[in-house]
Design a protein around this motif. Structure first.
Motif, PDB file in Angstrom:
ATOM      1  N   LYS A   9       0.840  -1.197   0.000  1.00  0.00           N
ATOM      2  CA  LYS A   9       0.000   0.000   0.000  1.00  0.00           C
ATOM      3  C   LYS A   9       0.877   1.250   0.000  1.00  0.00           C
ATOM      4  CE  LYS A   9      -3.811   2.266   2.410  1.00  0.00           C
ATOM      5  NZ  LYS A   9      -4.754   2.177   3.549  1.00  0.00           N
ATOM      6  N   GLY A  10       1.966   1.213   0.741  1.00  0.00           N
ATOM      7  CA  GLY A  10       2.896   2.345   0.770  1.00  0.00           C
ATOM      8  C   GLY A  10       3.446   2.668  -0.602  1.00  0.00           C
ATOM      9  N   GLU A  11       3.832   1.635  -1.361  1.00  0.00           N
ATOM     10  CA  GLU A  11       4.320   1.852  -2.728  1.00  0.00           C
ATOM     11  C   GLU A  11       3.233   2.450  -3.601  1.00  0.00           C
ATOM     12  OE1 GLU A  11       6.090  -1.531  -4.659  1.00  0.00           O
ATOM     13  OE2 GLU A  11       7.454  -1.891  -2.980  1.00  0.00           O
ATOM     14  N   ALA A  12       2.007   1.976  -3.433  1.00  0.00           N
ATOM     15  CA  ALA A  12       0.885   2.501  -4.219  1.00  0.00           C
ATOM     16  C   ALA A  12       0.689   3.987  -3.932  1.00  0.00           C
ATOM     17  CB  ALA A  12      -0.392   1.725  -3.914  1.00  0.00           C
ATOM     18  N   GLU A  29      -1.222  -9.384  -1.965  1.00  0.00           N
ATOM     19  CA  GLU A  29      -2.363 -10.223  -1.615  1.00  0.00           C
ATOM     20  C   GLU A  29      -3.537  -9.453  -1.016  1.00  0.00           C
ATOM     21  OE1 GLU A  29      -3.188 -14.517   0.548  1.00  0.00           O
ATOM     22  OE2 GLU A  29      -1.194 -13.645   0.582  1.00  0.00           O
ATOM     23  N   SER A  30      -3.273  -8.499  -0.151  1.00  0.00           N
ATOM     24  CA  SER A  30      -4.372  -7.756   0.481  1.00  0.00           C
ATOM     25  C   SER A  30      -4.759  -6.514  -0.321  1.00  0.00           C
ATOM     26  CB  SER A  30      -4.004  -7.378   1.918  1.00  0.00           C
ATOM     27  OG  SER A  30      -2.870  -6.521   1.918  1.00  0.00           O
ATOM     28  N   GLY A  31      -4.279  -6.415  -1.539  1.00  0.00           N
ATOM     29  CA  GLY A  31      -4.578  -5.259  -2.388  1.00  0.00           C
ATOM     30  C   GLY A  31      -6.062  -5.045  -2.601  1.00  0.00           C
ATOM     31  N   TRP A  32      -6.815  -6.111  -2.626  1.00  0.00           N
ATOM     32  CA  TRP A  32      -8.264  -5.978  -2.821  1.00  0.00           C
ATOM     33  C   TRP A  32      -8.889  -5.153  -1.704  1.00  0.00           C
ATOM     34  CZ3 TRP A  32     -11.675  -7.843   0.815  1.00  0.00           C
ATOM     35  CH2 TRP A  32     -11.156  -8.710   1.773  1.00  0.00           C
ATOM     36  N   GLN A  33      -8.296  -5.216  -0.505  1.00  0.00           N
ATOM     37  CA  GLN A  33      -8.829  -4.444   0.620  1.00  0.00           C
ATOM     38  C   GLN A  33      -8.558  -2.952   0.468  1.00  0.00           C
ATOM     39  OE1 GLN A  33      -6.625  -6.719   3.536  1.00  0.00           O
ATOM     40  NE2 GLN A  33      -8.506  -7.693   4.266  1.00  0.00           N
ATOM     41  N   ASP A  34      -7.496  -2.617  -0.244  1.00  0.00           N
ATOM     42  CA  ASP A  34      -7.107  -1.222  -0.428  1.00  0.00           C
ATOM     43  C   ASP A  34      -7.618  -0.625  -1.735  1.00  0.00           C
ATOM     44  OD1 ASP A  34      -5.627  -1.475   1.935  1.00  0.00           O
ATOM     45  OD2 ASP A  34      -3.840  -2.115   0.840  1.00  0.00           O
ATOM     46  N   ALA A  35      -8.131  -1.468  -2.617  1.00  0.00           N
ATOM     47  CA  ALA A  35      -8.482  -1.034  -3.976  1.00  0.00           C
ATOM     48  C   ALA A  35      -9.494   0.107  -3.998  1.00  0.00           C
ATOM     49  CB  ALA A  35      -8.988  -2.221  -4.795  1.00  0.00           C
ATOM     50  N   ILE A  36     -10.509   0.067  -3.170  1.00  0.00           N
ATOM     51  CA  ILE A  36     -11.532   1.118  -3.210  1.00  0.00           C
ATOM     52  C   ILE A  36     -10.956   2.435  -2.698  1.00  0.00           C
ATOM     53  CG2 ILE A  36     -13.749   1.874  -2.244  1.00  0.00           C
ATOM     54  CD1 ILE A  36     -14.639  -1.056  -2.422  1.00  0.00           C
ATOM     55  N   GLU A  37     -10.296   2.387  -1.560  1.00  0.00           N
ATOM     56  CA  GLU A  37      -9.705   3.607  -0.990  1.00  0.00           C
ATOM     57  C   GLU A  37      -8.696   4.233  -1.951  1.00  0.00           C
ATOM     58  OE1 GLU A  37      -6.537   4.816   2.535  1.00  0.00           O
ATOM     59  OE2 GLU A  37      -7.465   2.836   2.590  1.00  0.00           O
ATOM     60  N   LEU A  38      -7.770   3.410  -2.443  1.00  0.00           N
ATOM     61  CA  LEU A  38      -6.747   3.924  -3.356  1.00  0.00           C
ATOM     62  C   LEU A  38      -7.353   4.332  -4.694  1.00  0.00           C
ATOM     63  CD1 LEU A  38      -3.885   1.403  -2.547  1.00  0.00           C
ATOM     64  CD2 LEU A  38      -4.028   3.807  -1.859  1.00  0.00           C
TER      65      LEU A  38
END
Length: 124
Positions: A9-12, A29-38
Motif C-alpha cells: 500500500k505504501g508503494e501505491a 495479496e491484500s490489495g483488494w482491501q485497499d483497492a476502493i480507498e486507493l
C-alpha cells in the motif's frame, strides 16, 4: 499509458504522487482491501488503480512451461498457464511433476482452448 506495479500500500501511495503514472496495479495479496480507498484517491488525481488476483499466460511449448515454472515467481497472483500444445504429448510423470510444481506456486496448468484473455506469453 504508464502502468506501475505496487507491491505494498505504501508503494501505491508513492506511485499516486508520481508524475507520469496513469495506472497503478496493486500486486499484493491484500490489495483488494485497499483497492476502493486507493481507487478513490487515484480518481481525484486522474490515475486508475486496479487489482487483479490472477493473470493469464499463454505457454507455447513444454520447454517454455518447464522454464517458466523454474523462474522465480515475482507476483502473488495465481497464474493460469494456458498450454498451446497437447498436454498428452508430455510423459505422464513429467506432467505430474510440472502440475505439482505449479500447484506449490498457486498456479494452474490448463488446456489452451480454455483461454480467454492473455496477459503475457511464455516462449522457449
Amino acid at each position: 499509458m504508464a502502468t506501475d506495479l505496487a507491491a505494498t500500500k505504501g508503494e501505491a501511495l508513492k506511485l499516486l504522487e508520481t508524475v507520469g503514472v496513469t495506472v497503478v496495479e496493486l500486486d499484493y495479496e491484500s490489495g483488494w482491501q485497499d483497492a476502493i480507498e486507493l481507487g478513490r484517491l487515484g480518481e481525484k488525481l486522474g490515475i486508475r488503480v486496479q487489482y487483479r488476483g490472477h493473470e493469464s499466460i499463454v505457454v507455447k511449448s513444454p520447454a517454455a512451461l518447464a522454464a517458466g515454472l523454474k523462474r522465480p515467481k515475482l507476483t502473488f497472483r495465481q497464474r493460469n498457464l494456458f498450454c498451446q500444445f497437447e498436454l498428452s504429448s508430455l510423459p505422464a510423470d513429467e506432467l505430474e511433476s510440472l502440475e505439482a510444481k505449479a500447484a506449490r506456486l498457486g498456479d494452474y496448468i490448463l488446456a489452451g482452448h480454455l483461454m480467454r484473455d492473455v496477459d503475457t506469453e511464455w516462449k522457449e
